[in-house]
Design a protein around this motif. Structure first.
Motif, PDB file in Angstrom:
ATOM      1  N   ALA A 119      -7.898  -9.980   4.429  1.00  0.00           N
ATOM      2  CA  ALA A 119      -6.461  -9.735   4.295  1.00  0.00           C
ATOM      3  C   ALA A 119      -6.108  -8.308   4.724  1.00  0.00           C
ATOM      4  N   ASP A 166      -1.747 -10.971  -7.065  1.00  0.00           N
ATOM      5  CA  ASP A 166      -2.334 -12.255  -6.706  1.00  0.00           C
ATOM      6  C   ASP A 166      -1.850 -13.355  -7.662  1.00  0.00           C
ATOM      7  N   HIS A 172      -1.968  -9.919   8.014  1.00  0.00           N
ATOM      8  CA  HIS A 172      -2.038 -10.857   6.897  1.00  0.00           C
ATOM      9  C   HIS A 172      -0.642 -11.366   6.532  1.00  0.00           C
ATOM     10  N   SER A 173       0.338 -10.469   6.485  1.00  0.00           N
ATOM     11  CA  SER A 173       1.704 -10.909   6.166  1.00  0.00           C
ATOM     12  C   SER A 173       2.244 -11.827   7.256  1.00  0.00           C
ATOM     13  N   GLY A 196       2.323  -9.841   1.777  1.00  0.00           N
ATOM     14  CA  GLY A 196       0.908  -9.758   2.113  1.00  0.00           C
ATOM     15  C   GLY A 196       0.514  -8.288   2.129  1.00  0.00           C
ATOM     16  N   THR A 232       2.382 -10.521  -4.878  1.00  0.00           N
ATOM     17  CA  THR A 232       1.537 -10.078  -3.770  1.00  0.00           C
ATOM     18  C   THR A 232       0.412 -11.076  -3.573  1.00  0.00           C
ATOM     19  N   ASN A 233       0.298 -11.588  -2.370  1.00  0.00           N
ATOM     20  CA  ASN A 233      -0.800 -12.497  -2.059  1.00  0.00           C
ATOM     21  C   ASN A 233      -1.939 -11.691  -1.435  1.00  0.00           C
ATOM     22  N   HIS A 234      -3.151 -11.902  -1.955  1.00  0.00           N
ATOM     23  CA  HIS A 234      -4.313 -11.187  -1.397  1.00  0.00           C
ATOM     24  C   HIS A 234      -5.305 -12.126  -0.742  1.00  0.00           C
ATOM     25  N   ASN A 247       5.929  -7.214   4.178  1.00  0.00           N
ATOM     26  CA  ASN A 247       4.578  -6.658   4.178  1.00  0.00           C
ATOM     27  C   ASN A 247       4.539  -5.309   3.471  1.00  0.00           C
ATOM     28  N   LEU A 286       0.695 -15.178   6.682  1.00  0.00           N
ATOM     29  CA  LEU A 286       1.329 -15.854   5.534  1.00  0.00           C
ATOM     30  C   LEU A 286       2.611 -16.542   5.980  1.00  0.00           C
TER      31      LEU A 286
END
Ligand code: NBG
Length: 825
Positions: free
Chosen positions: A666, A334, A445-446, A440, A370-372, A468, A449
């Motif tokens: 997510a 994150d 979620h990915s 993601g 990594t985006n959460h 992803n 994004l």
């Protein structure tokens, strides 16, 4: 303990133990007795369970230490590329049981401990959870460490050693959540090694002066000491043992001598307190960033210490700095560790004399992001004050890297700086442009994004930078450890050693062959039944309530959040209660009994989420006491949710709820844990629910509610064309009116919560309520056909292979880190 016999257990075993550890005969009881004597300075004659736990843990730690040392030697013996997982949270839970299982020593220790007059099961209960995390993000980090070690990958975690983990949750007399500190380090923690030899100086404040071009000298301000604590991470069925390094802050000197000389003793002590304060407490809010200076301090302190440590290890290799990315990959969990990007720039520019372009090249080949969740930002003035050099570098990145073409609006959206009063630094944008790849945590979620918040960057960098990795869970803790009966049944049925499917979870598919076998079905159901009894026992001991274990167990456990919609669930329960009340006694006799469980914490400042807890608790008080319905419906809010409590709840569930507004969760990871343990899933078409349904087949899950693409339009309608709730959703309106009228006590207190639904209903309860009730009905009907239910349960477990964190870690190792397994001989 009065007349109890001392020592406990076998006196001869104790006496033998006192002769000390014999290197040639690795004997468990001896090593435990040895620790009782020499580490605890106690004796068989005054040893309680807490002491016995400590001694057993120290004895297990000896095993880990040997493996841990050998692993470090092994990886140091030749230049090896390593990956580092930077996470502000590691939600480890308990260690002893996990360590014993991973080492393959559980049965031996159980025997040895019995000989010493204790029971291993009781000693395991002595351990406090290491709760250095809020929820999904922190537990994911813990699963990833287990998978990295189990697959013999050179991966280290870096985090903070908080004195206080996530707060303890208590329930007050009026049903509200109360918070108490979690002094988890009060007793010695046998699972960590303080490394007073590994320390770094970390600077804050001061001033930064430019010297020739892009370089600068940062000086003055406050310096704080970072001290390393190492936590051993054993792999499963391998000697490989990795490291989690946690930093503790300390005043650099005992106190500030300048203030002391000036006769200001109090200020001197205060400055030493403020240094220690940096790692004193885990921030209990999740998903949101409050502009708190201390939190930004934590983030810098941790990233700076970790990078200094990583750089020192790299320098031992004696390679040119340009090869840094050939030996180091760093995963940013994150946006919390995003400061690592300007920090590495600072080191390269100011300390290593690397020119800007070369430095930026190294940085953007080292980091992965990594985006959460949603997008935090930090006010520019705060950054400027606390980290003047980093703010300078961020502004330089803005100028130097300003190659983004396109219109002004697009540029404004992509900028690292959000205009306004004050300006803000957008950490997600910084993480994105400073990283080699961005991912993601589930397919949906990915996709979101790429299509929304990262869209401009996708246009600029190309789609291949964005990918992803669907989250995963470790089958060691979330099957074998929490559900030993099930893992034994699987091993017996597949005629495989446990290690085979615990290391390759796709092997569970072999269970499909047995789904129609009545004998196997019976055993499968018996395992679920005994896990339900284990949970019922826990509830009885902790709350005094007796639970009907023949009832369907319905569980929702997760952080309290409006988007996760625990409110939808409790209003659904109340709807059911009202329907039961309206029935005749004859009709009620035909109803299948159900027990609903909730657990989860709300951020201390999250008013609406706390009201939801209060409503659940007070509704439970009424519903559980109602003689007309209590045999067919009961409701529990289990306080102080933790990893250890999850380990009891998950194996016991028949159905679990994952009911976020579409497009908001997510991924979710508890959904995977329930399914792995044969619980069915009731959920929205969101996060990893979708991929679970793809694996197990939609006929085996219960889906309801609107889909993601509809959500935005519905919200728009709520804003601009509101329809009164009585018209939009009469069923829900009725429930809300009952609550509002004081049927569950406290008329009036729930109004702010109910108003979120009556007014703009951002999380769309009015839109999904009817289909939710419909789905609950389908669940009830399906549960009537027990054989078919058991088959669904078997199929669900059988198809969970994809969700092993071993697979997820392989995805990272191959797509990002480019590291290789290396097994200790
Ligand atoms: C959470 C998401 C979950 C996801 C976990 C792990 C944070 C900030 N985000 O859906 O809400 O499963 O991360 O990726 O905790």
């Amino acid at each position: 303990k009065g007349k109890e016999k001392w020592p406990r257990g076998d006196e001869k075993v104790w006496k033998d133990g006192l002769r000390g550890v014999d290197k040639d005969v690795p004997d468990i009881t001896r090593s435990v007795v040895h620790h009782v004597q020499t580490s605890l300075a106690r004796q068989a004659y005054n040893l309680d369970e807490a002491g016995a736990y400590q001694a057993a843990a120290l004895s297990v730690r000896d095993n880990l230490l040997v493996n841990w040392n050998e692993t470090q030697l092994h990886f140091n013996s030749k230049p090896t590329k390593r990956a580092y997982y930077l996470s502000l949270e590691f939600l480890m839970g308990r260690t002893l049981d996990n360590a014993l299982l991973n080492l393959g020593l559980k049965n031996k220790y159980a025997d040895g401990i019995t000989k010493l007059g204790f029971s291993l099961e009781d000693l395991l209960e002595q351990e406090r959870d290491a709760a250095l995390g809020n929820g999904g993000l922190g537990r994911l980090a813990a699963c990833y460490l287990d998978s990295s070690a189990s697959q013999e990958l050179p991966v280290w975690g870096y985090g903070l050693r908080y004195q206080y983990g996530i707060f303890q949750q208590l329930i007050g007399p009026d049903g509200s959540q109360l918070e108490a500190p979690d002094p988890w380090l009060q007793h010695d923690n046998p699972w960590e090694l303080p490394r007073s030899d590994v320390t770094y100086d970390i600077r804050f404040y001061g001033h930064s002066e430019r010297v020739d071009g892009m370089k600068a000298v940062w000086s003055g301000g406050q310096e704080v000491l970072a001290v390393a604590y190492d936590v051993m991470i054993p792999g499963y069925a391998t000697k490989n043992t990795n490291n989690l390094r946690l930093w503790e802050s300390k005043p650099k000197r005992g106190f500030d001598l300048n203030s002391f000389n000036a006769g200001d003793y109090e200020r001197a002590v205060e400055s030493s307190n403020s240094a220690a304060a940096i790692t004193s407490v885990l921030y209990p809010n999740d998903h949101t960033t409050f502009g708190k200076e201390l939190r930004l301090k934590q983030q810098y302190f941790w990233t700076a210490a970790s990078l200094a440590d990583i750089l020192r290890r790299f320098k031992n290799l004696d390679k040119p700095i340009s090869e840094f990315p050939e030996y180091v990959s760093i995963q940013l969990n994150d946006t919390h560790p995003t400061l690592a990007i300007p920090e590495l720039m600072r080191i390269l520019l100011d300390e290593e004399d690397v020119p800007w372009d070369a430095a930026w090249d190294i940085v953007t080949r080292t980091f992965f992001f990594t985006n959460h969740t949603v997008l935090p930002k930090w006010p520019v003035p705060l950054m400027q004050h606390l980290l003047p050099r980093h703010m300078q570098i961020i502004f330089d990145i803005v100028t130097v890297e300003k190659k983004f073409p396109g219109d002004r609006e697009k540029l404004a959206r992509m900028s690292l700086i959000e205009e306004g009063f004050p300006q803000n630094v957008r950490m997600a944008n910084l993480a994105c442009i400073g990283s080699r790849k961005v991912n993601g945590v589930a397919e949906l979620h990915s996709d979101l994004l790429r299509a929304t918040i990262m869209k401009d960057f996708v246009d600029f960098f190309g789609i291949s930078k964005f990918f992803n990795v669907t989250n995963g869970i470790t089958p060691r803790r979330w099957l074998d450890q929490c559900n030993p009966l099930l893992s034994q049944l699987i091993a017996d049925t597949l005629k495989l050693p446990k290690a085979t499917f615990l290391k390759d979870l796709t092997r569970l598919e072999g269970l499909l062959k047995f789904e129609d076998d009545p004998n196997f079905q019976k055993k499968w159901a018996a395992v679920k039944q005994s896990n339900k009894e284990r949970l019922a026992h826990y509830v009885q001991v902790t709350t005094g309530h007796i639970i009907n274990t023949k009832a369907m167990f319905d569980v929702q456990i997760k952080r309290l959040h409006e988007y996760k919609r625990q409110t939808l669930n409790i209003l659904g329960v109340i709807h059911r209660y009202l329907a039961l009340k309206a029935m005749t006694p004859e009709e009620r006799k035909k109803v299948n009994p159900k027990v609903v469980f909730f657990a989860g914490k709300a951020a201390p400042g999250y008013y609406i989420a706390k009201l939801t807890i209060r409503l659940i608790v007070n509704a439970a008080r009424i519903i559980n006491e109602d003689p007309e319905t209590k045999d067919i419906l009961s409701l529990f809010f289990l306080p102080d949710y933790s990893v250890s409590l999850a380990e009891i709840l998950i194996p016991a569930s028949d159905i679990s709820q994952h009911i976020s507004t579409a497009g908001t969760e997510a991924s979710g990871t508890s959904n995977m844990k329930f399914c792995l343990n044969g619980g069915l899933l009731l959920g929205t078409v969101d996060g990893a629910n979708i991929e679970i349904a793809e694996e197990v087949g939609e006929q085996n899950v219960f889906f309801f509610g609107h889909l993601t693409p509809a959500v935005e339009d519905l919200r728009y309608q709520h804003m601009y064309h509101p329809v009164p709730i009585e018209q939009k959703c009469p069923g829900l309106a009725k429930v809300i009116n009952e609550v509002s009228a004081g049927r569950f006590g406290d008329a009036g207190v729930y109004e702010p919560l109910l108003n979120t639904i009556r007014q703009n209903d951002y999380y769309l309860l009015t839109e999904d309520f009817d289909s939710y009730i419909q789905a609950l009905k389908l669940v009830d009907e399906a549960y009537q056909d027990r054989t078919e239910w058991i088959k669904k349960s078997i199929r669900t477990t059988a198809k969970m292979g994809k969700f092993s964190s071993d697979r997820a870690i392989q995805d990272y190792a191959q797509e990002c880190w480019n590291i290789e397994s290396n097994k200790l001989p």
